[in-house]
Design a protein around this motif. Sequence first.
Motif, PDB file in Angstrom:
ATOM      1  N   GLU A 145       0.922  -1.354  -0.030  1.00  0.00           N
ATOM      2  CA  GLU A 145       0.027  -0.042   0.008  1.00  0.00           C
ATOM      3  C   GLU A 145       0.839   1.180   0.034  1.00  0.00           C
ATOM      4  O   GLU A 145       0.552   2.304  -0.473  1.00  0.00           O
ATOM      5  N   GLU A 146       2.012   1.252   0.754  1.00  0.00           N
ATOM      6  CA  GLU A 146       2.725   2.361   0.863  1.00  0.00           C
ATOM      7  C   GLU A 146       3.556   2.643  -0.499  1.00  0.00           C
ATOM      8  O   GLU A 146       3.560   3.901  -0.970  1.00  0.00           O
ATOM      9  N   GLU A 180       0.704   4.239  -2.930  1.00  0.00           N
ATOM     10  CA  GLU A 180       0.589   5.545  -2.560  1.00  0.00           C
ATOM     11  C   GLU A 180       1.773   6.506  -3.042  1.00  0.00           C
ATOM     12  O   GLU A 180       1.512   7.563  -3.452  1.00  0.00           O
ATOM     13  N   THR A 181       3.080   5.981  -2.981  1.00  0.00           N
ATOM     14  CA  THR A 181       4.088   6.562  -3.337  1.00  0.00           C
ATOM     15  C   THR A 181       4.072   6.919  -4.755  1.00  0.00           C
ATOM     16  O   THR A 181       4.267   8.069  -5.256  1.00  0.00           O
ATOM     17  N   LEU A 225       1.288   6.657  -6.637  1.00  0.00           N
ATOM     18  CA  LEU A 225       0.289   7.629  -6.975  1.00  0.00           C
ATOM     19  C   LEU A 225       0.665   9.111  -6.700  1.00  0.00           C
ATOM     20  O   LEU A 225       0.482  10.015  -7.748  1.00  0.00           O
ATOM     21  N   ASN A 226       1.237   9.374  -5.811  1.00  0.00           N
ATOM     22  CA  ASN A 226       1.943  10.707  -5.680  1.00  0.00           C
ATOM     23  C   ASN A 226       2.809  11.400  -6.670  1.00  0.00           C
ATOM     24  O   ASN A 226       2.916  12.352  -7.159  1.00  0.00           O
ATOM     25  N   LYS A 286      -8.135   8.694  -5.543  1.00  0.00           N
ATOM     26  CA  LYS A 286      -7.545   8.814  -4.427  1.00  0.00           C
ATOM     27  C   LYS A 286      -7.280  10.651  -4.259  1.00  0.00           C
ATOM     28  O   LYS A 286      -7.590  11.230  -5.150  1.00  0.00           O
TER      29      LYS A 286
END
Length: 65
Positions: A26-27, A30-31, A33-34, A64
Motif C-alpha cells: 500500500e505504501e 501511495e508513493t 500515486l503521488n 485517491k
Amino acid sequence: MDEIENFFTKEKDPFYMGGKREGKREEKLETALNMKKLGISILLIAKATGLTKEQIMNIDLAKKP
C-alpha cells in the motif's frame, strides 16, 4: 508455555507478516500515486518503487484524494 510465546512472536506470526507485506504494498502504491500526480514518468516511478509499469498505469488518480 514457551512454545506458545514463540509462536506469537512477530517474525513467526503469519498474520503479522501478511499485514506487514500488505502495508508495504500500500505504501508503494501511495508513493507511486503521488509521483504520478507530480507528472513523473511511469518508467522512473517503476524504478523508484519496484512496481511494474502495469501496476502504475492502473492506479486511478480520480479515486485517491
